[in-house]
Design an enzyme around this catalytic site. Sequence first.
Site, PDB file in Angstrom:
ATOM      1  N   SER A 478       0.831  -1.207   0.000  1.00 23.17           N
ATOM      2  CA  SER A 478       0.000   0.000   0.000  1.00 23.17           C
ATOM      3  C   SER A 478       0.860   1.249   0.000  1.00 23.17           C
ATOM      4  O   SER A 478       0.606   2.194  -0.759  1.00 23.17           O
ATOM      5  CB  SER A 478      -0.922   0.025   1.226  1.00 23.17           C
ATOM      6  OG  SER A 478      -1.728  -1.111   1.220  1.00 23.17           O
ATOM      7  N   SER A 545      -2.598 -11.284  -3.100  1.00 26.15           N
ATOM      8  CA  SER A 545      -2.608 -12.269  -4.195  1.00 26.15           C
ATOM      9  C   SER A 545      -1.513 -13.327  -4.033  1.00 26.15           C
ATOM     10  O   SER A 545      -0.557 -13.348  -4.807  1.00 26.15           O
ATOM     11  CB  SER A 545      -2.516 -11.582  -5.562  1.00 26.15           C
ATOM     12  OG  SER A 545      -1.553 -10.554  -5.579  1.00 26.15           O
TER      13      SER A 545
HETATM   14  N1  LIG Z   1      -6.556 -14.491   6.549  1.00 27.02           N
HETATM   15  C1  LIG Z   1      -6.832 -13.216   6.752  1.00 27.02           C
HETATM   16  N2  LIG Z   1      -7.629 -12.826   7.743  1.00 27.02           N
HETATM   17  C2  LIG Z   1      -7.903 -11.546   7.966  1.00 27.02           C
HETATM   18  N3  LIG Z   1      -7.435 -10.541   7.210  1.00 27.02           N
HETATM   19  C3  LIG Z   1      -6.639 -10.858   6.191  1.00 27.02           C
HETATM   20  C4  LIG Z   1      -6.306 -12.201   5.898  1.00 27.02           C
HETATM   21  N4  LIG Z   1      -5.521 -12.214   4.825  1.00 27.02           N
HETATM   22  C5  LIG Z   1      -5.383 -10.921   4.441  1.00 27.02           C
HETATM   23  N5  LIG Z   1      -6.053 -10.099   5.267  1.00 27.02           N
HETATM   24  C6  LIG Z   1      -6.186  -8.621   5.201  1.00 27.02           C
HETATM   25  O1  LIG Z   1      -6.954  -8.283   4.034  1.00 27.02           O
HETATM   26  C7  LIG Z   1      -6.240  -7.364   3.265  1.00 27.02           C
HETATM   27  C8  LIG Z   1      -6.535  -7.572   1.788  1.00 27.02           C
HETATM   28  O2  LIG Z   1      -6.159  -8.867   1.350  1.00 27.02           O
HETATM   29  P1  LIG Z   1      -6.236  -9.154  -0.184  1.00 27.02           P
HETATM   30  O3  LIG Z   1      -7.610  -8.827  -0.636  1.00 27.02           O
HETATM   31  O4  LIG Z   1      -5.118  -8.432  -0.836  1.00 27.02           O
HETATM   32  O5  LIG Z   1      -5.964 -10.709  -0.277  1.00 27.02           O
HETATM   33  S1  LIG Z   1      -6.136 -11.529  -1.632  1.00 27.02           S
HETATM   34  O6  LIG Z   1      -5.413 -10.817  -2.678  1.00 27.02           O
HETATM   35  O7  LIG Z   1      -7.561 -11.654  -1.913  1.00 27.02           O
HETATM   36  O8  LIG Z   1      -5.504 -12.811  -1.381  1.00 27.02           O
HETATM   37  C9  LIG Z   1      -4.775  -7.619   3.613  1.00 27.02           C
HETATM   38  O9  LIG Z   1      -4.084  -6.436   3.329  1.00 27.02           O
HETATM   39  P2  LIG Z   1      -2.499  -6.271   3.425  1.00 27.02           P
HETATM   40  O10 LIG Z   1      -2.131  -6.431   4.860  1.00 27.02           O
HETATM   41  O11 LIG Z   1      -2.238  -4.877   2.919  1.00 27.02           O
HETATM   42  O12 LIG Z   1      -1.852  -7.310   2.580  1.00 27.02           O
HETATM   43  C10 LIG Z   1      -4.858  -7.941   5.083  1.00 27.02           C
HETATM   44  O13 LIG Z   1      -4.930  -6.756   5.846  1.00 27.02           O
HETATM   45  N1  LIG Z   2      10.747   0.292   0.262  1.00 34.07           N
HETATM   46  C1  LIG Z   2       9.584   0.303   0.901  1.00 34.07           C
HETATM   47  N2  LIG Z   2       8.426   0.177   0.203  1.00 34.07           N
HETATM   48  C2  LIG Z   2       7.255   0.166   0.834  1.00 34.07           C
HETATM   49  N3  LIG Z   2       7.104   0.237   2.167  1.00 34.07           N
HETATM   50  C3  LIG Z   2       8.213   0.378   2.920  1.00 34.07           C
HETATM   51  C4  LIG Z   2       9.496   0.396   2.318  1.00 34.07           C
HETATM   52  N4  LIG Z   2      10.391   0.507   3.292  1.00 34.07           N
HETATM   53  C5  LIG Z   2       9.700   0.545   4.451  1.00 34.07           C
HETATM   54  N5  LIG Z   2       8.381   0.494   4.260  1.00 34.07           N
HETATM   55  C6  LIG Z   2       7.350   0.505   5.320  1.00 34.07           C
HETATM   56  O1  LIG Z   2       6.758  -0.792   5.429  1.00 34.07           O
HETATM   57  C7  LIG Z   2       5.429  -0.685   5.904  1.00 34.07           C
HETATM   58  C8  LIG Z   2       4.530  -1.456   4.954  1.00 34.07           C
HETATM   59  O2  LIG Z   2       3.156  -1.350   5.237  1.00 34.07           O
HETATM   60  P1  LIG Z   2       2.028  -1.436   4.145  1.00 34.07           P
HETATM   61  O3  LIG Z   2       2.364  -0.576   2.982  1.00 34.07           O
HETATM   62  O4  LIG Z   2       0.727  -1.178   4.814  1.00 34.07           O
HETATM   63  O5  LIG Z   2       2.131  -2.978   3.705  1.00 34.07           O
HETATM   64  P2  LIG Z   2       1.059  -3.895   2.939  1.00 34.07           P
HETATM   65  O6  LIG Z   2       0.166  -2.999   2.155  1.00 34.07           O
HETATM   66  O7  LIG Z   2       1.886  -4.784   2.069  1.00 34.07           O
HETATM   67  O8  LIG Z   2       0.358  -4.636   4.020  1.00 34.07           O
HETATM   68  C9  LIG Z   2       5.101   0.797   5.979  1.00 34.07           C
HETATM   69  O9  LIG Z   2       5.237   1.236   7.315  1.00 34.07           O
HETATM   70  C10 LIG Z   2       6.167   1.431   5.070  1.00 34.07           C
HETATM   71  O10 LIG Z   2       6.465   2.760   5.441  1.00 34.07           O
END
Ligand SMILES: Nc1ncnc2c1ncn2[C@@H]1O[C@H](COP(=O)(O)OS(=O)(=O)O)[C@@H](OP(=O)(O)O)[C@H]1O
Ligand SMILES: Nc1ncnc2c1ncn2[C@@H]1O[C@H](COP(=O)(O)OP(=O)(O)O)[C@@H](O)[C@H]1O
EC number: 2.7.7.4
Length: 637
Positions: A478, A545
């Site tokens: 993100s 994904s």
């Molecule tokens: N198992 C499970 N349980 C609860 N929450 C979960 C789980 N897996 C994913 N997450 C959260 O959902 C965010 C979005 O996931 P995605 O839609 O990217 O997953 S997927 O692409 O459909 O596999 C994902 O966002 P990110 O943390 O930014 O990756 C998580 O916050």
């Molecule tokens: N090179 C980088 N690219 C992206 N995020 C980074 C990087 N280095 C450090 N970070 C930090 O890593 C964390 C990632 O969180 P986030 O973007 O919410 O992850 P995701 O969306 O994959 O769950 C943030 O606090 C961001 O500032």
Amino acid sequence: MSHASDLIETDIERYLKQHEHKDLLRFITCGSVDDGKSTFIGRLLHDSALVYEDQLAAVRQDSTRYGTTGDDVDLALLVDGLQSEREQGITIDVAYRYFSTDRRKFIIADTPGHEQYTRNMATGASTAQLAVILVDARHGVQVQTRRHSYICALLGIRHVLLAVNKMDLVDWDQGTFEAIRDEYTAFARRLGIPDVRCVPLSALKGDNVVHRGEHLPWYDGPTLMELLETVEAKADRNLRDLRLPVQTVVRPSHDFRGFAGTLAAGTVRPGDEVVALPSGLRSRVARIVTYDGDLDVAFPPQSVTVTLTDEIDVSRGDVLASPTHPATVDDTLDARIVWMAEQPLLPGRQYDIKLGTATVPAVVERIHHRIDVNTLEHHQVEELGLNEIGLCRVQLSARVPFDPYDEIANTGSFIVIDRMSLHTVGAGMVTRAATEAAGAETDVPRRRLALSKAQRAGQKGQRPCIVWLTGLSGSGKSSLANALEQALFRRGYHSYLIDAGNVRHGLSHDLDFSRDARAENIRRMAETATMFVDAGLITVCASLSPYRDDRAMVRERVEPGEFIEVHVDATIDACRAADLDGLYARADAGEIQGLPGVDIPYEAPEQPEVRVDTVAEDLETSVRKILTALEERGVLR
Ligand SMILES: Nc1ncnc2c1ncn2[C@@H]1O[C@H](COP(=O)(O)OS(=O)(=O)O)[C@@H](OP(=O)(O)O)[C@H]1O
Ligand SMILES: Nc1ncnc2c1ncn2[C@@H]1O[C@H](COP(=O)(O)OP(=O)(O)O)[C@@H](O)[C@H]1O
């Protein structure tokens, strides 16, 4: 004459044994006589010393695969070419030549460069792992070079060697070579070909084909032959998802019933559960029978006969598949079709389609668009002419098993046969089942939009694409997606950011995190992203994904080169340590299930367009890496 070729005459068995364990590379040469192709092939064969005698060994190899003469060499294959062509009574002008060096065996599909070249090229390329594309150093990258490259990309060739020939005629000039190399590399990147190498050479003088020569001291890279010998092409095979298209049901007596065919993908062992498609009936493999005795395991492209533990109904044209990753069974599909006949492809007309070992009548229901191989733009058309390529909806007269071409080439490609002349008039590569595209079967007719993607993108002065960020939770998707979009915005590009975290609150609010729900979530994101691409936008998607299949499905929805996969790579320890949303703690406490890296796998991309290491790099560096990749692909100016 070399020692090895003497052996062919004196002790063929020993010769074949010597060569048995060398790995085999099938490649195609593309280019016209003017590009110096014949001289090039002659030089390659001549300088590698083992010339035509070795064809015998190639025939021996094909005989065990396709032939009907058991262990004996089926000499008919020498004249007739490949079995699938023979069966259709089609003669396609492709010469298969065989040669070998100490390190590898090679089969060259040599296709003539005359006006019917697309047909020949597509046929040759369909079994090739690598393409050597020749250009004349005096003329550089031509329309034909682009067309050949496009077809290679369509056919899933992942390794391209650009042979910049006739360097002697440009005074061995480094600048000329580098200009051609840069132009071609940029074009190939747009097509999404992951491995491109360029070699300056002179087939006539011999420099850099097999031997280095003395005229190109400024070039310190490998010769073309060194590349042919070392390119790692094995990993491109799909060994996971079993596909055995049934060529023949072998029934010599009442107590033996075997299903014979060439393994298209996956491995098979006795005891494995299989599903017969399209019926869906399941059984287990009892034996794997070959001429040389039963096998414990078989791999593609071995020819085998399997017997099953149950008497289920299986016939020619069916596919024995892995029950956990079966092929799609459907009667409509979308495919990129390369048209090879003078008479145009007309929607509504009946053709025969030969897909795997099944042949069924079919009609092309509509042409979604024609693809301009020069600009990669889409055009709305009513028909496809000779050598044109279009994305088409095909309606089959029966439900048959198939796969997306880029997942399994053998069960994802087909030929189109004219029912009157029995000529091959087209070759198709499946992109997906059409019902999958529509979400569900629907009678609602499609509405054609008056404005095209090219028009919309043209107005914005940009090339649309999907930039797909995948990685563990907390890896930085993100943050990176936002920073990237801001950078694009500052440079005046039109974009949109689809973040899964938001999609899950709206479009996908009804979905959980099960395997199927994740696939559906990604399908919805992909569908939305494709619409944005159609609107001419650079579409940034951030989604966990975790499954390769799901990401491959997104890639398939757009044109080659329009999907840019970014692996946002961070160690699970780093993600856990930050645990910004407390998800890992909740997973450890058993409050949530199915978190990738914890209790389900994260399948990292094997060959992403970009990989960023968010542990080692700062945000700015990661953004710059993606911007550079977009520049190299011609997305950014
Ligand atoms: N198992 C499970 N349980 C609860 N929450 C979960 C789980 N897996 C994913 N997450 C959260 O959902 C965010 C979005 O996931 P995605 O839609 O990217 O997953 S997927 O692409 O459909 O596999 C994902 O966002 P990110 O943390 O930014 O990756 C998580 O916050
Ligand atoms: N090179 C980088 N690219 C992206 N995020 C980074 C990087 N280095 C450090 N970070 C930090 O890593 C964390 C990632 O969180 P986030 O973007 O919410 O992850 P995701 O969306 O994959 O769950 C943030 O606090 C961001 O500032």
